[in-house]
Design a protein around this motif. Structure first.
Motif, mmCIF file in Angstrom:
data_model
loop_
_atom_site.group_PDB
_atom_site.id
_atom_site.type_symbol
_atom_site.label_atom_id
_atom_site.label_comp_id
_atom_site.label_asym_id
_atom_site.label_seq_id
_atom_site.Cartn_x
_atom_site.Cartn_y
_atom_site.Cartn_z
ATOM 1 N N ILE A 100 -20.553 12.768 27.227
ATOM 2 C CA ILE A 100 -19.390 12.027 27.730
ATOM 3 C C ILE A 100 -19.713 10.542 27.838
ATOM 4 O O ILE A 100 -18.931 9.683 27.407
ATOM 5 N N ASP A 101 -20.873 10.216 28.407
ATOM 6 C CA ASP A 101 -21.270 8.810 28.544
ATOM 7 C C ASP A 101 -21.407 8.145 27.180
ATOM 8 O O ASP A 101 -20.976 6.997 26.984
ATOM 9 N N ARG A 102 -22.006 8.849 26.233
ATOM 10 C CA ARG A 102 -22.204 8.289 24.893
ATOM 11 C C ARG A 102 -20.866 8.043 24.193
ATOM 12 O O ARG A 102 -20.660 7.001 23.561
ATOM 13 N N LEU A 103 -19.951 8.988 24.325
ATOM 14 C CA LEU A 103 -18.649 8.837 23.688
ATOM 15 C C LEU A 103 -17.840 7.724 24.337
ATOM 16 O O LEU A 103 -17.144 6.962 23.654
ATOM 17 N N ASN A 104 -17.902 7.626 25.663
ATOM 18 C CA ASN A 104 -17.185 6.548 26.355
ATOM 19 C C ASN A 104 -17.690 5.181 25.912
ATOM 20 O O ASN A 104 -16.910 4.250 25.692
ATOM 21 N N GLU A 105 -19.010 5.065 25.775
ATOM 22 C CA GLU A 105 -19.602 3.790 25.356
ATOM 23 C C GLU A 105 -19.204 3.445 23.918
ATOM 24 O O GLU A 105 -18.809 2.322 23.622
ATOM 25 N N ALA A 106 -19.289 4.429 23.043
ATOM 26 C CA ALA A 106 -18.963 4.185 21.640
ATOM 27 C C ALA A 106 -17.467 3.953 21.443
ATOM 28 O O ALA A 106 -17.057 3.179 20.570
ATOM 29 N N GLY A 107 -16.653 4.617 22.255
ATOM 30 C CA GLY A 107 -15.208 4.482 22.108
ATOM 31 C C GLY A 107 -14.661 3.155 22.586
ATOM 32 O O GLY A 107 -13.578 2.748 22.183
ATOM 33 N N GLN A 108 -15.384 2.487 23.472
ATOM 34 C CA GLN A 108 -14.976 1.162 23.980
ATOM 35 C C GLN A 108 -13.519 1.163 24.445
ATOM 36 O O GLN A 108 -12.740 0.286 24.101
ATOM 37 N N GLY A 109 -13.172 2.175 25.227
ATOM 38 C CA GLY A 109 -11.832 2.244 25.792
ATOM 39 C C GLY A 109 -10.799 2.890 24.898
ATOM 40 O O GLY A 109 -9.657 3.110 25.324
ATOM 41 N N ARG A 110 -11.184 3.251 23.661
ATOM 42 C CA ARG A 110 -10.220 3.861 22.743
ATOM 43 C C ARG A 110 -10.210 5.384 22.834
ATOM 44 O O ARG A 110 -9.321 6.030 22.297
ATOM 45 N N LEU A 111 -11.187 5.955 23.506
ATOM 46 C CA LEU A 111 -11.245 7.403 23.691
ATOM 47 C C LEU A 111 -10.628 7.739 25.041
ATOM 48 O O LEU A 111 -10.971 7.137 26.055
ATOM 49 N N VAL A 112 -9.719 8.710 25.045
ATOM 50 C CA VAL A 112 -9.007 9.092 26.257
ATOM 51 C C VAL A 112 -9.240 10.573 26.536
ATOM 52 O O VAL A 112 -8.998 11.419 25.682
ATOM 53 N N TRP A 113 -9.733 10.880 27.729
ATOM 54 C CA TRP A 113 -9.985 12.273 28.109
ATOM 55 C C TRP A 113 -8.688 12.917 28.580
ATOM 56 O O TRP A 113 -7.929 12.325 29.351
ATOM 57 N N LEU A 114 -8.430 14.122 28.131
ATOM 58 C CA LEU A 114 -7.222 14.865 28.475
ATOM 59 C C LEU A 114 -7.575 16.065 29.351
ATOM 60 O O LEU A 114 -8.354 16.923 28.930
ATOM 61 N N ILE B 177 -32.349 33.461 24.209
ATOM 62 C CA ILE B 177 -32.703 32.358 25.089
ATOM 63 C C ILE B 177 -31.898 32.488 26.382
ATOM 64 O O ILE B 177 -30.893 33.206 26.427
ATOM 65 N N PRO B 178 -32.310 31.811 27.470
ATOM 66 C CA PRO B 178 -31.544 31.871 28.718
ATOM 67 C C PRO B 178 -30.105 31.418 28.512
ATOM 68 O O PRO B 178 -29.842 30.460 27.777
ATOM 69 N N ASN B 179 -29.171 32.103 29.126
ATOM 70 C CA ASN B 179 -27.763 31.750 29.003
ATOM 71 C C ASN B 179 -27.453 30.514 29.846
ATOM 72 O O ASN B 179 -27.748 30.464 31.037
ATOM 73 N N VAL B 180 -26.883 29.505 29.219
ATOM 74 C CA VAL B 180 -26.568 28.243 29.891
ATOM 75 C C VAL B 180 -25.052 28.113 30.027
ATOM 76 O O VAL B 180 -24.316 28.347 29.064
ATOM 77 N N LYS B 181 -24.598 27.764 31.204
ATOM 78 C CA LYS B 181 -23.176 27.592 31.447
ATOM 79 C C LYS B 181 -22.590 26.511 30.547
ATOM 80 O O LYS B 181 -23.192 25.461 30.340
ATOM 81 N N ALA B 182 -21.408 26.796 29.988
ATOM 82 C CA ALA B 182 -20.765 25.855 29.072
ATOM 83 C C ALA B 182 -19.620 25.110 29.765
ATOM 84 O O ALA B 182 -19.075 25.566 30.773
ATOM 85 N N ARG B 183 -19.273 23.959 29.214
ATOM 86 C CA ARG B 183 -18.148 23.172 29.707
ATOM 87 C C ARG B 183 -17.200 22.895 28.550
ATOM 88 O O ARG B 183 -17.634 22.547 27.454
ATOM 89 N N ALA B 184 -15.909 23.074 28.769
ATOM 90 C CA ALA B 184 -14.904 22.787 27.751
ATOM 91 C C ALA B 184 -14.295 21.412 28.012
ATOM 92 O O ALA B 184 -14.011 21.058 29.163
ATOM 93 N N LEU B 185 -14.098 20.632 26.962
ATOM 94 C CA LEU B 185 -13.584 19.266 27.066
ATOM 95 C C LEU B 185 -12.493 19.037 26.029
ATOM 96 O O LEU B 185 -12.451 19.714 25.001
ATOM 97 N N ARG B 186 -11.639 18.055 26.305
ATOM 98 C CA ARG B 186 -10.581 17.697 25.358
ATOM 99 C C ARG B 186 -10.346 16.196 25.444
ATOM 100 O O ARG B 186 -10.319 15.620 26.537
ATOM 101 N N CYS B 187 -10.194 15.555 24.289
ATOM 102 C CA CYS B 187 -9.987 14.102 24.288
ATOM 103 C C CYS B 187 -9.114 13.680 23.119
ATOM 104 O O CYS B 187 -8.925 14.413 22.150
ATOM 105 N N SER B 188 -8.572 12.473 23.243
ATOM 106 C CA SER B 188 -7.746 11.865 22.205
ATOM 107 C C SER B 188 -8.462 10.624 21.686
ATOM 108 O O SER B 188 -8.965 9.813 22.473
ATOM 109 N N ILE B 189 -8.520 10.469 20.361
ATOM 110 C CA ILE B 189 -9.254 9.361 19.748
ATOM 111 C C ILE B 189 -8.486 8.811 18.552
ATOM 112 O O ILE B 189 -7.666 9.511 17.948
ATOM 113 N N PRO B 190 -8.760 7.550 18.155
ATOM 114 C CA PRO B 190 -8.188 7.030 16.913
ATOM 115 C C PRO B 190 -8.767 7.770 15.712
ATOM 116 O O PRO B 190 -9.868 8.323 15.777
ATOM 117 N N TYR B 191 -8.046 7.779 14.612
ATOM 118 C CA TYR B 191 -8.512 8.459 13.402
ATOM 119 C C TYR B 191 -9.873 7.929 12.953
ATOM 120 O O TYR B 191 -10.697 8.686 12.423
#
Length: 213
Positions: A179-193, A124-138
């Motif tokens: 990112i938008d979905r995780l931010n909404e679900a995290g309700q401020g408890r998810l922190v991007w690093l 399939i066509p090669n799609v550019k990837a993005r690396a992410l890191r975040c901190s979340i409650p257990y």
């Protein structure tokens, strides 16, 4: 245009009592590739070698893992290059059978193992990837893992401390939605690093949307 693979493909060869277990799969970057190779070493503690080749632009690599120089990683990389693949990792786990193959025999074995796997590959066509890191409650770890998997992402690493720190990568085209979905679900408890810092930036998405972990 370079292509990648839709899914991992596998092969297995038995040559003069040596067993070669091959896999070619899509990866985002070198950290993702190294995590996969580490997993193979854990799965195959009795293997003599876990050789690999990564075709990923400036992060490309060819590793012989104890085989004579240039007899494993480089031939595997040449197969990927010949087929115009990018964002792809080739691995071969070798169980030594007691009979030496010689340098020419090794080159043929590693080349054939990857070439055989690619015969069944869907490109399939090669799609550019993005690396992410975040901190979340257990409590959100299971949810995050499911969302990464559903988005077609690759989990690069997990650290358990006061909170859970996860590093992952996924297609650039899918990153903003996740990112938008995780931010909404995290309700401020998810922190991007940010990848190059250890301090979290509360209330902010990763700079530029991400980077190498």
């Amino acid at each position: 245009m370079a292509q990648t693979l839709a899914a991992p493909v596998h092969s297995e060869l038995l040559i003069k009592k040596s067993r070669f277990i091959g896999c070619v799969q899509p990866v985002a970057d070198r950290p993702a590739a190294q995590a996969i190779v580490a997993g193979l070493r854990a799965q195959h503690p009795g293997a003599a070698h876990v050789c690999w080749a990564l075709m990923a632009g400036g992060q490309s690599a060819a590793v012989d893992d104890g085989e004579p120089s240039g007899t494993a990683g480089r031939p595997m990389l040449d197969v990927l290059r010949h087929q115009d693949l990018a964002g792809v990792l080739a691995t071969v786990v070798r169980y030594y059978g007691g009979v030496k193959l010689g340098t020419g025999g090794l080159v043929r074995a590693y080349t054939d193992c990857i070439a055989q796997a690619l015969k069944t590959a869907v490109k399939i066509p090669n799609v550019k990837a993005r690396a992410l890191r975040c901190s979340i409650p257990y409590a959100l770890e299971g949810f995050l893992r499911r969302e990464i998997d559903a988005a077609g992402g690759v989990l690069l690493g997990v650290e358990h401390g006061e909170q859970v720190t996860c590093a992952f990568s996924l297609a650039e085209t899918a990153a903003d939605t996740l990112i938008d979905r995780l931010n909404e679900a995290g309700q401020g408890r998810l922190v991007w690093l940010p990848p190059d810092e250890t301090r979290p930036q509360k209330g902010e998405s990763p700079a530029g949307g991400g980077g190498a972990f």
